[in-house]
Design an enzyme around this catalytic site. Structure first.
Site, mmCIF file in Angstrom:
data_model
loop_
_atom_site.group_PDB
_atom_site.id
_atom_site.type_symbol
_atom_site.label_atom_id
_atom_site.label_comp_id
_atom_site.label_asym_id
_atom_site.label_seq_id
_atom_site.Cartn_x
_atom_site.Cartn_y
_atom_site.Cartn_z
ATOM 1 C CE LYS A 105 -12.138 3.004 1.174
ATOM 2 N NZ LYS A 105 -11.471 4.159 1.927
ATOM 3 C CD GLU B 138 -3.101 0.464 1.906
ATOM 4 O OE1 GLU B 138 -3.017 0.479 3.256
ATOM 5 O OE2 GLU B 138 -4.344 0.353 1.696
ATOM 6 C CG HIS C 173 7.214 -29.135 2.478
ATOM 7 N ND1 HIS C 173 7.605 -30.362 2.147
ATOM 8 C CD2 HIS C 173 7.840 -28.720 3.529
ATOM 9 C CE1 HIS C 173 8.457 -30.754 3.049
ATOM 10 N NE2 HIS C 173 8.676 -29.866 3.871
#
Lengths: 412, 412
Positions: free
Chosen positions: A405, A264, A290
């Site tokens: 938003k 960010e 793994h």
């Protein structure tokens, strides 16, 4: 203090570069462009919290602290809690409400009881859709009457936010964040300190570790930070992904915090109008040997890898001296501690990547305690700031999340 | 069945490409290069497990199933359990021992009681250092005498492995995996089915969903899979990172499984000797809108994003009709369900990335149940296989992880 080994980035930096970075950091600090540099030194909050815990009648009965917040409002707190949670019996359990997922909310909401729950609502703006909506659900479920039950709620929010106004209206205890402390740089502000202190964690040691790291940096004794950032920025096109490979399950939440502060802060449109920013990847060792390791070894050589190890886990558990028929192949580790095993795995994996000339470095934490985490988080905050300065971007805003938003609001 | 929307990848594929991919997949299946294609059809295991659960005396008292395994031996099981765990009261709790971290092991080991614990040790080779070492620690802690307590242990392992030999020696119940079923493709083999069935999950529905997805593909009715893989491979240099953004906390373990199958299968040295392989990134919505999204929006346009949504969470929790003074800004969501909110957030975020012309697609699961997860996992297994075919690599091995293992052995 953590030990930083970063031979891969050792380079003679021009003293001009060094001076320029320090000048800009000091300018950021003085001009109050960002406020996080000063947080480790602010200790008044601890006294206030001590008083609160001593004087509040309802707090003595609290067993569960429901922390409602998302992103920077909880990631740092979770990173510290995740690291320390097995080091001591905590006084109070922290439960985090972050996601708008109804199954997740209900699974945490259902067991809450009014009589022993403290609600901490954390939102800088007071208008975070998830946080305020979940706060309403929690308040309804606990049947909170704000006129009578104001002592069951704490608000952590920006000075002069609508959440502060709400809290003032009902006499809800409020702890304020300075506006120039961004969410992802706020763990050492009231955002992290309030829930961590009230849960019983040693936040004084957390701040001490942060302060020591901050002091070292401003005393110009952390050149490896500059070298590392300089290497990353110089080689950004070649190495566009920065992996943090932390060898402890206790660091799983820390790597999520790293992903936020890196992604960010540095994912930005630069002065030339180009989208820039390295991709952060967080791994947990030994498990991800793994999973992701094959890609690191044989895939494109486009990633740097920072290993984080813990020297002393404070847990002596050993691989028993047990010889099982047909399973002798792994007996070479019998009698060694698991700590020895995991630290050897970390070192072996690092060496296998060094052989391939991937740029790696290693941070070794002395032990699992708050001081180490304070120093580690401060190291990454500073590294992020230096990266931003060298990339010539604004490290502290996040304009890119606004479009979604707006679209959301239009949908209702 | 899940709904796949992938307009970004719609392209008229040459029928030659289509025929070639199908020919190779069918060749992989027939030649038994990999055995996972047939797993959804193998139902004998269910009958055996039903008998075991019915006949085993000690199993009736089992409350906790300790699953010891790492990487492909547990990631798939955890993905299914993580998705379904809140849908019903489970009969038995699964506890996963994966990491060599001593604090993590001890925190899970300490509460185990011999009288109500079943130990399932999962290792294809039987020589996985973490798995066998932790198995020894668990056996020692529970004071297992293998001669007397063989019914408290189950082994899941490759045919003719040293772990099978060990189990035979003591009469420990063993469920076998075919050698050509690799760890990361093994969730529908005994690796996942044994612990999931014994914990009380509906593995029949899991296999049904997988079978339907497999049938659709082999009936050549899943062209979007080919289109998507083709797009990814054609544009591998431009879009080197594939993000899966799953909008539910219940999918957090699934994205970890995705990271393994993608990274370990496709991170390879290709025929030209070049290191290839896209970087998998797993995100959880809505939380990671407040973390990674800024980088997706403003950072380099080098990532594809697959959204995963759940249409029906089966949880009607609403945002209460609660008007709080000063907090009116988010009241537009009052009275809506959280499910409506999170699904709108998913769609809004997708649209904001579509506006930037990032290649996105969306998978919508009908609901939270085993059938959906079976189909989703099969979709990703098939996608991985097709990617490998188009990239002309060996999708099913992992030679890159051997160097680190050798260095580790030399260290002791």
């Amino acid at each position: 203090m953590p030990v930083f080994e970063s031979a891969a980035f050792e380079q003679t930096l021009d003293s001009e570069v060094i001076d320029e970075v320090y000048a800009k950091v000091e300018q950021e600090r003085k001009s109050a462009l960002t406020g996080y540099y000063d947080l480790p030194y602010e200790r008044d909050l601890l006294h206030t919290l001590k008083e609160y815990a001593h004087n509040s009648k309802s707090f003595k009965k609290v067993k569960t602290i429901a922390v409602i917040g998302i992103g920077g409002s909880t990631l740092g707190t979770k990173a510290v809690e995740g690291f320390l949670r097995h080091t001591q019996k905590q006084n109070r359990e922290l439960v985090f409400f972050e996601n708008s997922d109804p199954v997740d909310i209900w699974s945490k909401l259902e067991p809450l009881k009014k009589k022993n729950t403290l609600v901490i609502v954390v939102s800088k703006s007071g208008s975070t859709i998830e946080t305020i909506s979940i706060f309403k659900a929690v308040a309804t479920h606990l049947e909170l009457d704000f006129d009578k039950d104001s002592d069951r709620v704490i608000a952590v929010t920006d000075r002069r936010s609508v959440l502060e106004d709400f809290a003032l209206e009902y006499g809800i205890r409020t702890f304020l964040i300075d506006k120039n402390v961004g969410g992802r740089f706020s763990v050492l502000s009231a955002v992290g300190i309030v829930p961590l202190y009230l849960a019983g964690y040693d936040v004084e040691a957390l701040l001490d570790g942060a302060q020591r790291q901050m002091d070292l940096f401003f005393a110009k004794e952390s050149h490896h930070l500059l070298q590392k950032a300089h290497f990353y920025v110089q080689n950004a096109h070649r190495y566009h992904t920065n992996v943090v490979f932390a060898y402890s399950s206790q660091l799983e939440q820390f790597v999520k915090w790293y992903i936020q502060i890196w992604g960010e802060s540095l994912g930005k449109i630069d002065a030339a109008g180009e989208g820039v920013g390295p991709t952060p990847v967080g791994l947990t060792g030994s498990v991800d040997q793994h999973s992701f390791l094959q890609l690191l070894v044989e895939g494109p050589k486009d990633k740097t890898v920072t290993f984080i190890a813990v020297e002393d886990f404070g847990q002596p558990l050993q691989v028993p001296q047990l010889r099982l028929q047909h399973l002798e192949k792994t007996d070479y580790i019998n009698g060694e501690s698991f700590q020895t095993l995991i630290n050897a795995q970390c070192e072996a994996t690092k060496r296998s990547l060094d052989e391939l000339r991937l740029p790696t470095d290693k941070i070794t934490l002395d032990r699992i305690d708050a001081e180490q985490m304070g120093a580690l988080m401060t190291y990454y905050e500073l590294l992020t700031s230096i990266m931003g300065i060298l990339m010539k971007i604004n490290t502290y805003n996040q304009p890119g999340v606004e479009t979604g938003k707006k679209i959301l609001r239009q949908m209702f």
